[in-house]
Design a protein around this motif. Sequence first.
Motif, mmCIF file in Angstrom:
data_model
loop_
_atom_site.group_PDB
_atom_site.id
_atom_site.type_symbol
_atom_site.label_atom_id
_atom_site.label_comp_id
_atom_site.label_asym_id
_atom_site.label_seq_id
_atom_site.Cartn_x
_atom_site.Cartn_y
_atom_site.Cartn_z
ATOM 1 N N LEU A 112 0.614 -1.217 -0.083
ATOM 2 C CA LEU A 112 0.000 0.045 -0.070
ATOM 3 C C LEU A 112 0.874 1.337 0.023
ATOM 4 O O LEU A 112 1.870 1.311 0.804
ATOM 5 N N LEU B 293 -6.456 8.702 -1.361
ATOM 6 C CA LEU B 293 -6.982 7.334 -1.005
ATOM 7 C C LEU B 293 -7.757 6.992 -2.233
ATOM 8 O O LEU B 293 -8.141 7.997 -2.972
ATOM 9 N N ILE C 171 -9.702 3.494 0.782
ATOM 10 C CA ILE C 171 -8.559 2.897 1.236
ATOM 11 C C ILE C 171 -7.205 3.461 0.539
ATOM 12 O O ILE C 171 -7.513 4.064 -0.555
ATOM 13 N N ASN D 298 -0.187 -6.607 5.170
ATOM 14 C CA ASN D 298 -0.136 -5.384 4.345
ATOM 15 C C ASN D 298 1.256 -4.414 4.654
ATOM 16 O O ASN D 298 1.298 -4.144 5.959
ATOM 17 N N MET E 219 -12.950 6.021 6.275
ATOM 18 C CA MET E 219 -12.654 4.780 6.036
ATOM 19 C C MET E 219 -13.020 3.875 6.923
ATOM 20 O O MET E 219 -13.588 4.596 8.117
ATOM 21 N N GLN F 37 -8.807 0.194 8.809
ATOM 22 C CA GLN F 37 -8.075 1.059 7.492
ATOM 23 C C GLN F 37 -7.589 2.550 8.336
ATOM 24 O O GLN F 37 -6.537 2.738 7.882
ATOM 25 N N ARG G 187 -4.650 1.883 10.457
ATOM 26 C CA ARG G 187 -3.358 1.467 9.717
ATOM 27 C C ARG G 187 -2.784 2.785 9.318
ATOM 28 O O ARG G 187 -1.759 3.018 9.648
#
Length: 152
Positions: free
Chosen positions: A18, A30, A40, A89, A126, A130, A133
């Motif tokens: 990502l 995003l 995301i 991720n 989000m 998400q 993160r």
Amino acid sequence: MRDPRLLAKPPVCRLGCLALVRNPRGDVLLVDPDYMDGLILPGGAARPDEPPHEAAARHLLDATGIALRFTHLLTVDYTPADRYLERLNLVIDGGTTTSEPSAPSRRRTGLLGACFVPVARLPAVMAPAQAARVGEALVGRVVPLLLCGQRA
């Protein structure tokens, strides 16, 4: 030399790569996927034998038309298997860009669009995991990305 015992049954784990990209105001880039609710980070799965920084750059370019070079890792987020495979991720630092995202091809990317969002609005647009993160990635710790022991 490849050891056949290690390759006989490799673990099944998706490697998500990502991109955390910001504009000069500090807003976060995003994307809006058509397959889930909420926005995301741009990115996706690495292909077999594809280095994570190259996968993140490929997905970012496909989704937004923005080409960047990635050299540092910001966050590692492990998610156990649920309705998807187990996944790891990696949030990779894309730095700051003055480029604006172009409209992605929905048919090719599965994305409805891309935009920069102010940090204060992230929890509203989000899913909680998400947003958490991204919040961790924004703390500012960076780890060099290595490829066979050398900086990527």
